[in-house]
Design a protein around this motif. Structure first.
Motif: not given
Ligand SMILES: C[C@H](OP(=O)(O)OC[C@@H](O)[C@@H](O)[C@@H](O)Cn1c2nc(=O)[nH]c(=O)c-2cc2ccc(O)cc21)C(=O)N[C@@H](CCC(=O)N[C@@H](CCC(=O)O)C(=O)O)C(=O)O
Length: 327
Positions: A37, A62-63, A97, A111, A162, A165-166, A180, A182, A213
């Motif tokens: 962070h 991580g991560i 994040d 992202p 990490g 989301g799906p 990983l 959460n 995680y």
């Molecule tokens: C981007 C987000 O993905 P997410 O998997 O939910 O992300 C949430 C957290 O995982 C993310 O904030 C991580 O950085 C949080 N995180 C940490 N975040 C940190 O900042 N530091 C850390 O040390 C940290 C550790 C950590 C460990 C495990 C873990 O699972 C998460 C961790 C999301 O919204 N995803 C959705 C929608 C994505 C989407 O459609 N987004 C795009 C369109 C598609 C594209 O991107 O091309 C858009 O917004 O336009 C999905 O996966 O379905």
């Protein structure tokens, strides 16, 4: 089952992280994951210190994410850590994040697509290839190549995504060696693992490492363990989408009150609002026997690596010692 442990180098300093990692290694914990962070100590020097003080523990961010670092920077770091640790580096990378990045004047556009490109470029650079233009949107390198660091060879650097989301879970299955996730509750893995499995099948991948995680709090005294878990459960509840709260049957009005109390930094009120339901939904918490059972439940749900995440408990040294006995 393998085990990991997470440290946040904000509430513990470098020396403490190193000492905790040495203790974790002595208890046969397999991985140390150091969070990243912007407002905390940077995970890279912390990981270097851990690598120099340990001999068997694997370790990595991580991560990290591809908004605040670049694939070339992460590849160079991962290979350097691998060189220092004699082959024990792993790389945790995620979408970043989204609530923090705007504070850094970063607009977190696309992202998932960005993360996918970053993983491909990191792997290409770690393989020693000269990475040429290929029409990528974010990281279209034009002749980049790692020349001044020991490369990891065929094994490469294991990349853990990490994901929650799906779309990111699917990306993890397609491009990662592990994930990983959460989460601390089997209900969340019942949703996540089929997505990962389907993606792994698409690319014919075997041996994917599903990491839970967790937010963990262990103590000989159940009440003390719960007290230490409350604030983490509160933050996770407050940051969770409604669908996730409903999956765990939480009272949305109560979570809204928790969110308000956190926004006012009224941690006293938070303690009174967080119930056993929020604790059970977002942490694994309790005595060694309770934690052992929770780990068995996660194993049954298909988890292959359990990461003991913050807060660990009221006393971190005591927690690591207790964890060493239940694995
Ligand atoms: C981007 C987000 O993905 P997410 O998997 O939910 O992300 C949430 C957290 O995982 C993310 O904030 C991580 O950085 C949080 N995180 C940490 N975040 C940190 O900042 N530091 C850390 O040390 C940290 C550790 C950590 C460990 C495990 C873990 O699972 C998460 C961790 C999301 O919204 N995803 C959705 C929608 C994505 C989407 O459609 N987004 C795009 C369109 C598609 C594209 O991107 O091309 C858009 O917004 O336009 C999905 O996966 O379905």
């Amino acid at each position: 089952m393998t085990y990991g442990i997470e440290f946040v180098p904000g509430n513990v300093n470098v020396k403490q992280v190193v000492n905790y990692c040495k203790l974790a290694e002595s208890k046969d914990i397999d991985y140390a994951w150091i969070t990243n962070h912007y407002n905390n100590r940077h995970c890279y020097p912390v990981l270097t210190a851990v690598a120099q003080a340990t001999t068997t523990l694997k370790m990595g961010p991580g991560i990290m994410n591809s908004f605040t670092d670049t694939p070339a920077g992460m590849a160079s770091f991962a290979c350097t850590l691998n060189e220092i640790s004699d082959g024990r580096a792993v790389l945790g990378i995620g979408p970043g994040d989204l609530s923090t990045l705007p504070k850094l004047a970063i607009d977190p556009v696309k992202p998932v697509a960005r993360l996918g490109e970053a993983i491909d470029q990191i792997r290409a650079l770690c393989s020693g290839a000269e990475v040429k233009k290929s029409g990528l949107e974010f990281f279209d390198y034009d002749g980049a190549k790692l020349t001044g660091v020991t490369l990891p060879g065929k094994k490469g650097i294991p990349v853990y995504v990490g994901a929650q989301g799906p779309k990111v879970l699917e990306l993890a299955g397609l491009k990662g060696d592990g994930a990983l996730i959460n989460a601390s509750n089997p209900k969340d893995f019942a949703v996540a693992i089929p997505i990962i499995k389907a993606a792994c099948e698409k690319v014919g991948k075997k041996g994917f490492d599903v990491g839970a995680y967790t937010a963990l709090s262990i103590d000989q005294d159940q009440k003390k363990a719960e007290k230490a878990a409350k604030i983490v459960a509160a933050f996770i509840a407050a940051g969770s989408p409604e669908a996730l709260l409903q999956r765990h049957g939480l009272d949305l009005a109560n979570v809204a009150k928790i969110k308000d109390a956190l926004a006012r930094f009224d941690f006293g009120a938070v303690g009174g609002l967080v119930t056993e339901k929020e604790i059970a939904a977002f942490t694994i918490c309790g005595t060694p026997d309770v934690i052992r059972q929770k780990c068995e439940d996660l194993t049954k749900a298909g988890v292959t690596q359990i990461i003991f995440g913050s807060p660990l408990g009221p006393d971190m040294t005591n927690s690591i010692r207790l964890l060493g006995k239940i694995m």
